[in-house]
Write a protein that holds these residues in place. Sequence first.
Motif, PDB file in Angstrom:
ATOM      1  N   PRO A  97       0.821  -1.216   0.000  1.00 43.46           N
ATOM      2  CA  PRO A  97       0.000   0.000   0.000  1.00 43.46           C
ATOM      3  C   PRO A  97       0.855   1.266   0.000  1.00 43.46           C
ATOM      4  O   PRO A  97       1.848   1.355   0.714  1.00 43.46           O
ATOM      5  N   ASP A  98       0.477   2.270  -0.819  1.00 47.91           N
ATOM      6  CA  ASP A  98       1.199   3.556  -0.806  1.00 47.91           C
ATOM      7  C   ASP A  98       0.252   4.733  -1.033  1.00 47.91           C
ATOM      8  O   ASP A  98       0.632   5.766  -1.559  1.00 47.91           O
ATOM      9  N   TRP A 119      -1.756   3.245   3.505  1.00 47.23           N
ATOM     10  CA  TRP A 119      -0.467   2.781   4.030  1.00 47.23           C
ATOM     11  C   TRP A 119      -0.409   2.913   5.557  1.00 47.23           C
ATOM     12  O   TRP A 119       0.384   2.258   6.218  1.00 47.23           O
ATOM     13  N   ARG A 147       2.314   7.781  -1.629  1.00 53.45           N
ATOM     14  CA  ARG A 147       2.083   8.482  -0.355  1.00 53.45           C
ATOM     15  C   ARG A 147       1.971  10.002  -0.524  1.00 53.45           C
ATOM     16  O   ARG A 147       2.333  10.772   0.359  1.00 53.45           O
ATOM     17  N   THR A 175      -1.918  -5.762   2.896  1.00 56.77           N
ATOM     18  CA  THR A 175      -2.431  -5.023   1.723  1.00 56.77           C
ATOM     19  C   THR A 175      -3.836  -4.481   1.991  1.00 56.77           C
ATOM     20  O   THR A 175      -4.820  -4.945   1.394  1.00 56.77           O
ATOM     21  N   LYS A 214      -1.502  -0.667   7.233  1.00 52.89           N
ATOM     22  CA  LYS A 214      -0.829  -1.961   7.007  1.00 52.89           C
ATOM     23  C   LYS A 214      -0.257  -2.484   8.324  1.00 52.89           C
ATOM     24  O   LYS A 214       0.141  -1.712   9.205  1.00 52.89           O
TER      25      LYS A 214
END
Length: 333
Positions: free
Chosen positions: A37-38, A131, A80, A140, A134
């Motif tokens: 995740p970002d 993010w 991000r 994810t 997580k």
Amino acid sequence: MTEGNFVDYVKVHVSSGNGGKGSAHLHREKYVAKGGPDGGDGGRGGHVIVKGNKNLWTLVHYKFKKHFKAGHGEHGSKNRSTGADGADTYLEVPLGTVIRDTETNAVLFEITEDQEEKIVLEGGIGGRGNWHFKSPTNQTPRYAQPGIPGQEAHLTLELKVLADVGLVGFPNAGKSTLLSVMTSAKPKIANYEFTTLKPNLGIVEHRDFQSYVMADIPGIIEGAAEGKGLGHYFLRHIERNATLLFLIPADSKDISQEYAILLDELRRYNPELLDKQRIVAISKCDMLDEELIEEMREEMEPDFKDVDYLFISSVSQLGIQKLKDKLWALLNE
């Protein structure tokens, strides 16, 4: 400034911005099949801010525009990246403006200094991207927070005139005429009550290029403290004046009683007004000779022991320079 452009009381509707949504993006790149995740955070919604401006004298710029909205925050994105904050909306007001909640009539705050800023409605906070969520057991997360919605409010803006000297008296006492003689102001003058419906400001030029501001306030009538006549709409302006100049016409039936009624109305509206410096001027004295003035002085003496008083005429300029000097001395005590 024309009377119609002196706006001292307006109601506006304001809305702050929504916070942007957080992103639920998953990183993808050549040779990186599962980057994780970002998703970035959403931006903050715009605030609604009230700001003092010493160059403004009235609220006339809110006469026709009543709705103000701040910008919404941008949504978060990949890598991000945080969304941009929403644009803040500024309501510029003259010094001495009181901000109230229209629905509850509660005073929120008051602006008294130049460039002073107060946030009246905060923008919504942006949502967090995926993010943030997580963990070893949830590597994810495919969800993110939505932004917090903005707020809405109905506000009342009340201007209390900032002046050094405030003219206090019954309707048709000669306040506007005196202002026109002592300053360069051109207020509406007529021989009927409530000619003045909005405060007029003028600058009194004193000796050695010194000056002070004088405000002509609509006439007080008995019962004004309860809102009778123009009531609270003009009594609030008196709160901002350093010195009060009571104007009573020489042809009044009872000068002492008229002065007592004026004092009583101020006391009932706000007892602190009686702590201000004050001076009494008997106007329209061009119709009196010296002998009659002396008789009136003897009659007034018992009731006016604690306050300075003098006899003036705006038409013949009798006592005008002496009045200027006395006011200057009071302001600089």
